[in-house]
Design a protein around this motif. Structure first.
Motif, PDB file in Angstrom:
ATOM      1  N   LEU A  19     151.084 138.608  74.266  1.00  0.00           N
ATOM      2  CA  LEU A  19     152.659 137.708  74.038  1.00  0.00           C
ATOM      3  C   LEU A  19     152.444 136.299  74.676  1.00  0.00           C
ATOM      4  CD1 LEU A  19     154.632 140.498  73.537  1.00  0.00           C
ATOM      5  CD2 LEU A  19     153.847 139.372  71.537  1.00  0.00           C
ATOM      6  N   HIS A  20     153.249 135.438  74.211  1.00  0.00           N
ATOM      7  CA  HIS A  20     153.865 133.993  74.726  1.00  0.00           C
ATOM      8  C   HIS A  20     155.005 133.207  73.900  1.00  0.00           C
ATOM      9  CE1 HIS A  20     150.518 133.267  71.869  1.00  0.00           C
ATOM     10  NE2 HIS A  20     151.366 132.173  71.796  1.00  0.00           N
ATOM     11  N   TYR A  21     155.306 132.047  74.412  1.00  0.00           N
ATOM     12  CA  TYR A  21     156.225 131.605  74.082  1.00  0.00           C
ATOM     13  C   TYR A  21     155.834 130.087  73.421  1.00  0.00           C
ATOM     14  CZ  TYR A  21     159.554 133.704  77.814  1.00  0.00           C
ATOM     15  OH  TYR A  21     160.519 134.442  78.152  1.00  0.00           O
ATOM     16  N   PRO A  22     156.095 129.780  71.803  1.00  0.00           N
ATOM     17  CA  PRO A  22     156.192 128.847  71.508  1.00  0.00           C
ATOM     18  C   PRO A  22     155.427 127.478  71.777  1.00  0.00           C
ATOM     19  CG  PRO A  22     158.153 129.840  70.026  1.00  0.00           C
ATOM     20  CD  PRO A  22     157.793 130.418  71.609  1.00  0.00           C
ATOM     21  N   SER A  23     154.683 127.138  71.712  1.00  0.00           N
ATOM     22  CA  SER A  23     154.392 125.659  72.714  1.00  0.00           C
ATOM     23  C   SER A  23     155.086 125.095  71.731  1.00  0.00           C
ATOM     24  CB  SER A  23     152.756 125.337  71.986  1.00  0.00           C
ATOM     25  OG  SER A  23     152.273 125.318  71.094  1.00  0.00           O
ATOM     26  N   VAL A  24     155.536 123.779  73.006  1.00  0.00           N
ATOM     27  CA  VAL A  24     156.309 122.657  72.677  1.00  0.00           C
ATOM     28  C   VAL A  24     156.036 120.998  71.985  1.00  0.00           C
ATOM     29  CG1 VAL A  24     158.352 121.433  72.960  1.00  0.00           C
ATOM     30  CG2 VAL A  24     158.147 123.578  74.000  1.00  0.00           C
ATOM     31  N   SER A  25     155.658 120.613  71.323  1.00  0.00           N
ATOM     32  CA  SER A  25     154.470 119.456  70.663  1.00  0.00           C
ATOM     33  C   SER A  25     155.400 117.949  71.299  1.00  0.00           C
ATOM     34  CB  SER A  25     154.882 119.228  69.146  1.00  0.00           C
ATOM     35  OG  SER A  25     156.372 118.451  68.691  1.00  0.00           O
ATOM     36  N   ALA A  47     155.988 115.269  70.063  1.00  0.00           N
ATOM     37  CA  ALA A  47     157.062 114.835  69.890  1.00  0.00           C
ATOM     38  C   ALA A  47     158.719 115.703  70.751  1.00  0.00           C
ATOM     39  CB  ALA A  47     157.448 114.840  67.909  1.00  0.00           C
ATOM     40  N   ARG A  48     158.864 117.054  70.176  1.00  0.00           N
ATOM     41  CA  ARG A  48     159.743 117.938  70.803  1.00  0.00           C
ATOM     42  C   ARG A  48     160.072 117.377  72.353  1.00  0.00           C
ATOM     43  NH1 ARG A  48     164.886 119.639  70.140  1.00  0.00           N
ATOM     44  NH2 ARG A  48     165.064 122.159  70.691  1.00  0.00           N
ATOM     45  N   LYS A  49     158.992 116.776  72.981  1.00  0.00           N
ATOM     46  CA  LYS A  49     159.328 117.009  74.959  1.00  0.00           C
ATOM     47  C   LYS A  49     159.663 115.764  74.689  1.00  0.00           C
ATOM     48  CE  LYS A  49     155.672 119.439  76.498  1.00  0.00           C
ATOM     49  NZ  LYS A  49     153.719 119.248  76.832  1.00  0.00           N
ATOM     50  N   LEU A  50     159.757 114.852  73.839  1.00  0.00           N
ATOM     51  CA  LEU A  50     159.960 113.169  74.474  1.00  0.00           C
ATOM     52  C   LEU A  50     161.480 113.658  73.335  1.00  0.00           C
ATOM     53  CD1 LEU A  50     157.551 110.583  71.978  1.00  0.00           C
ATOM     54  CD2 LEU A  50     157.843 110.902  74.787  1.00  0.00           C
ATOM     55  N   GLU A  51     162.506 113.691  72.461  1.00  0.00           N
ATOM     56  CA  GLU A  51     163.484 114.658  71.816  1.00  0.00           C
ATOM     57  C   GLU A  51     164.150 115.569  73.778  1.00  0.00           C
ATOM     58  OE1 GLU A  51     166.140 117.280  68.680  1.00  0.00           O
ATOM     59  OE2 GLU A  51     163.491 116.762  68.896  1.00  0.00           O
ATOM     60  N   LEU A  52     163.795 116.314  74.205  1.00  0.00           N
ATOM     61  CA  LEU A  52     164.044 116.901  75.034  1.00  0.00           C
ATOM     62  C   LEU A  52     164.532 116.085  76.051  1.00  0.00           C
ATOM     63  CD1 LEU A  52     162.051 120.057  74.973  1.00  0.00           C
ATOM     64  CD2 LEU A  52     164.870 120.035  74.515  1.00  0.00           C
ATOM     65  N   ALA A  53     163.749 114.679  76.370  1.00  0.00           N
ATOM     66  CA  ALA A  53     163.188 113.751  77.438  1.00  0.00           C
ATOM     67  C   ALA A  53     165.112 113.452  76.595  1.00  0.00           C
ATOM     68  CB  ALA A  53     162.477 113.700  77.660  1.00  0.00           C
ATOM     69  N   LYS A  54     165.067 113.116  76.158  1.00  0.00           N
ATOM     70  CA  LYS A  54     165.719 112.036  75.682  1.00  0.00           C
ATOM     71  C   LYS A  54     166.910 112.486  75.503  1.00  0.00           C
ATOM     72  CE  LYS A  54     163.590 109.111  71.805  1.00  0.00           C
ATOM     73  NZ  LYS A  54     163.179 108.799  71.206  1.00  0.00           N
ATOM     74  N   VAL A  55     167.225 114.263  75.285  1.00  0.00           N
ATOM     75  CA  VAL A  55     168.823 115.120  75.807  1.00  0.00           C
ATOM     76  C   VAL A  55     168.928 115.034  76.793  1.00  0.00           C
ATOM     77  CG1 VAL A  55     169.451 116.968  74.942  1.00  0.00           C
ATOM     78  CG2 VAL A  55     167.869 116.057  72.913  1.00  0.00           C
ATOM     79  N   ARG A  56     168.156 114.934  78.097  1.00  0.00           N
ATOM     80  CA  ARG A  56     168.534 115.460  79.449  1.00  0.00           C
ATOM     81  C   ARG A  56     169.287 113.813  79.785  1.00  0.00           C
ATOM     82  NH1 ARG A  56     166.363 117.471  83.710  1.00  0.00           N
ATOM     83  NH2 ARG A  56     165.147 118.382  83.098  1.00  0.00           N
TER      84      ARG A  56
END
Length: 293
Positions: free
Chosen positions: A269-275, A277-286
């Motif tokens: 079991l593991h948490y879903p990997s983040v793409s 593009a998603r990492k860039l989106e999260l950085a913008k949210v931060r």
């Protein structure tokens, strides 16, 4: 001792005929383990189970079906309460199967179980299960006669057919990502009597006891024979039975928790990997959040 070696003695080896009375001891509790040690290990184990449950839910690939079978007063409710106490209720569901309703009798005997199967990412617990159709119905033939089956299907081969049907059903579940963990909480007849008397003596326990429960003790040997035949025909490579000693509740709960943990640990079991593009989106949210006035 490793967790695997701790769990191994409880497994009914697929393809091997066992004797319930000779091969398993309801009072077994591991001499090296004290009650206090077991309770502490259970607390730690529940925390680890909670982490696995979170990954199970996030990954959304597998589901876990826990089947609990036992004679009355063996501790099924206590196992659910104490072992599953640290889990997120949103990812866990419990179904207690009573005598089938008139609607359920109008369907095949697996119908109500299909309806209650856990969704992907969730843990489902069956407090009693479809196995009652090879146990109580076998011990009390009048219940079988009341089922709306073709007369030709109520012959002596019905139990063998049901074992085959259940094995196929469970293989289907496993092939579709529903892991099946089956537990029989093995309580002795003497310990059951002790717990029945306690339910009478304690007002808050009176609701859990009825004359019908006591009357079923007359069929104890019939039930043990039915259970033994069940284990010898339905402990499979894909869904083996675990016979858990149940005369000491503290050991029962630890053994069940350890078995569940061991199975979840096998699933990678593991948490879903983040793409990216998603990492860039999260950085913008931060950045937006940090620049708030």
């Amino acid at each position: 001792m490793s967790l695997q070696s701790f769990v191994a003695p409880f497994i009914v080896p697929p393809g091997k005929k066992i004797s319930l009375a000779k091969d398993y001891d309801p009072d077994y509790h591991a001499d090296y383990l004290t009650k206090e040690d077991a309770q502490e290990q259970l607390r730690e184990g529940i925390e680890r189970l909670a982490k696995f449950q979170d990954m199970l839910y996030a990954q959304n690939t597998y589901a876990l079906l826990i089947v609990l079978q036992a004679m009355d007063a063996a501790g099924k409710d206590g196992v659910i309460k104490h072992v599953m106490s640290g889990l997120n209720p949103q990812g866990c569901q419990v179904f207690s199967f009573k005598a089938p309703s008139s609607e359920e009798l109008d369907h095949d005997y697996l119908w109500r179980s299909f309806k209650a199967l856990p969704e992907r990412g969730r843990i489902g617990i069956f407090n009693r299960s479809y196995y009652e159709e090879t146990l109580v119905v076998r011990v009390h033939p009048e219940l079988l006669q009341a089922q709306q089956l073709p007369a030709a299907m109520k012959d002596k081969r019905i139990w063998k057919r049901r074992f085959e049907e259940i094995n196929t059903f469970e293989k289907y579940l496993v092939h579709n990502g529903i892991v099946v963990l089956k537990f029989f909480l093995y309580v002795s007849k003497d310990e059951q009597k002790k717990r029945f008397l306690e339910r009478i003596d304690r007002p808050e326990k009176n609701w859990k006891f009825s004359l019908a429960d006591a009357n079923e003790r007359k069929y104890w040997d019939d039930y043990m024979q039915a259970y033994e035949d069940l284990f010898n025909h339905t402990s499979t490579e894909w869904a083996p039975w675990h016979i858990i000693p149940a005369d000491r509740k503290w050991f029962t709960r630890l053994a069940v928790a350890g078995t569940i943990y061991s199975k979840l640990a096998e699933l990678d079991l593991h948490y879903p990997s983040v793409s990216e593009a998603r990492k860039l989106e999260l950085a913008k949210v931060r950045e937006v959040l940090e620049n708030e006035v």
